[in-house]
Design an enzyme around this catalytic site. Structure first.
Site, short mmCIF file in Angstrom:
data_model
loop_
_atom_site.label_atom_id
_atom_site.label_comp_id
_atom_site.label_asym_id
_atom_site.label_seq_id
_atom_site.Cartn_x
_atom_site.Cartn_y
_atom_site.Cartn_z
CG ASN A 9 -1.71 1.25 1.40
OD1 ASN A 9 -1.81 2.05 0.48
ND2 ASN A 9 -2.31 1.43 2.58
CD1 TRP A 10 3.55 1.01 -2.98
CD2 TRP A 10 3.49 2.23 -4.87
NE1 TRP A 10 4.24 0.33 -3.94
CE2 TRP A 10 4.21 1.05 -5.11
CE3 TRP A 10 3.31 3.15 -5.91
CZ2 TRP A 10 4.77 0.76 -6.36
CZ3 TRP A 10 3.86 2.85 -7.15
CH2 TRP A 10 4.58 1.67 -7.37
CE LYS A 11 -0.19 3.28 4.70
NZ LYS A 11 -0.13 3.39 6.15
CG HIS A 94 -5.82 2.22 5.12
ND1 HIS A 94 -5.38 3.15 6.02
CD2 HIS A 94 -4.85 1.29 5.02
CE1 HIS A 94 -4.18 2.79 6.46
NE2 HIS A 94 -3.84 1.66 5.87
CD GLU A 96 -2.89 5.68 6.61
OE1 GLU A 96 -2.88 5.73 5.37
OE2 GLU A 96 -1.99 5.12 7.28
CD GLU A 164 -3.77 -2.33 7.34
OE1 GLU A 164 -2.69 -2.67 6.83
OE2 GLU A 164 -4.28 -1.21 7.18
N GLY A 170 2.26 2.14 10.79
CA GLY A 170 3.24 3.21 10.67
C GLY A 170 3.94 3.56 11.96
CB SER A 210 4.89 -1.93 11.93
OG SER A 210 4.52 -0.58 12.16
N GLY A 231 2.70 -1.16 4.26
CA GLY A 231 2.82 0.26 3.94
C GLY A 231 4.27 0.64 3.72
N GLY A 232 4.90 1.19 4.76
CA GLY A 232 6.27 1.70 4.67
C GLY A 232 7.25 0.76 3.98
P1 PGA Z 1 2.61 0.21 7.64
O1 PGA Z 1 1.17 0.46 6.97
O2 PGA Z 1 3.12 -1.08 7.06
O3 PGA Z 1 3.45 1.38 7.22
O4 PGA Z 1 2.41 0.13 9.10
C1 PGA Z 1 0.30 -0.60 6.75
C2 PGA Z 1 -1.00 -0.07 6.21
O5 PGA Z 1 -1.43 1.00 6.65
O6 PGA Z 1 -1.63 -0.70 5.34
#
Ligand code: PGA
Length: 248
Positions: A9-11, A94, A96, A164, A170, A210, A231-232
């Site tokens: 997930n590049w966001k 998500h 966010e 999640e 994050g 994470s 994500g990251g």
């Molecule tokens: P993260 O994000 O791996 O940076 O914690 C995961 C996500 O929000 O899908």
């Protein structure tokens, strides 16, 4: 029977050209992957990334989709628009989006149904906050999301859930292997009860929060965990490839 699925997930990261470079670097590194490999990219990156993944195992995903077929919804993107570009997966709900963009269980449900109707595979995100976990409310929160987000779905083999825990996203604070396995096991058990007879046994559930090159093997060794939403650690080809190749 449930094929593992690792999705990045590049966001809101990577311009189209940066995204194309990233997947070009990723391609040779994941060519022997045993799992499904997906990159969920910003809408505007879709054409460039589609071209760049050509001839590889990497599949294309988006990060949101609107529920209407078309119409006066300024700034939104429909399922048909994604489909025409070869998008196969779409992240929905998500945390966010729930926290910053007013996404609710109701809109998550509507988007999920629209994605399914268009033949996209929804990756629906659910999970509890730190306050809720510490207050012993995890199962209650998940029960509510399970009841509301998936109404009207007839075949759960066509969707993916990403569990999640919001406190792990994050933050570098991953759920332990056992915590993630236990909670995902709970989600599966609960869904089998609420949506009995609708193929829940074939539905894949990812862990997200994470997850990275170091902890992927441990998480993926857990029997209930069918993949990861990353994500990251999906923003660097080598790191993401190590997650994808967790079994090596
Ligand atoms: P993260 O994000 O791996 O940076 O914690 C995961 C996500 O929000 O899908």
């Amino acid at each position: 029977m449930r094929k593992p699925i690792i999705a990045g997930n590049w966001k809101m990261n990577n311009t189209a050209s940066e995204g194309a470079e990233l997947v070009k670097a990723l391609k040779p590194l994941v060519k022997d992957a045993k799992c499904e490999v997906v990159v969920c990219v910003p809408f505007i990156d879709i054409p460039a990334v589609k071209k760049a993944i050509h001839g590889s195992k990497i599949r294309l995903g988006a990060q949101n989709v609107h529920f209407a077929e078309k119409g006066a919804y300024t700034g939104e993107i429909s399922a048909a628009m994604l489909k025409e570009y070869g998008v196969q997966y779409v992240i929905i709900g998500h945390s966010e989006r729930r926290a910053y963009f007013g996404e609710t269980d109701e809109t998550v449900n509507k988007r999920t149904l629209a994605a399914l109707a268009a033949g996209l595979t929804p990756i629906v995100c659910i999970g509890e906050s730190l306050e809720e976990r510490e207050g012993g409310l995890t199962e209650k929160v998940l029960d509510k999301q399970i009841a509301a987000d998936f109404q009207g779905i007839e075949d759960f083999s066509k969707i993916v859930i990403a569990y999640e825990p919001i406190w792990a996203i994050g933050t570098g604070r991953t759920a332990t292997d056992e915590q993630a396995n236990e909670t995902i096991g709970y989600i599966r058990k609960r869904m089998k009860k609420v949506y009995a007879g609708k193929n829940v046994g074939r539905m894949r559930i990812q862990y997200g929060g994470s997850m990275n090159a170091k902890n992927a093997a441990g998480l993926m060794a857990q029997p209930e965990i069918d993949g990861g939403l990353i994500g990251g650690a999906s923003l660097k080809a080598e790191e993401f490839a190590k997650v994808v190749n967790y079994n090596k």
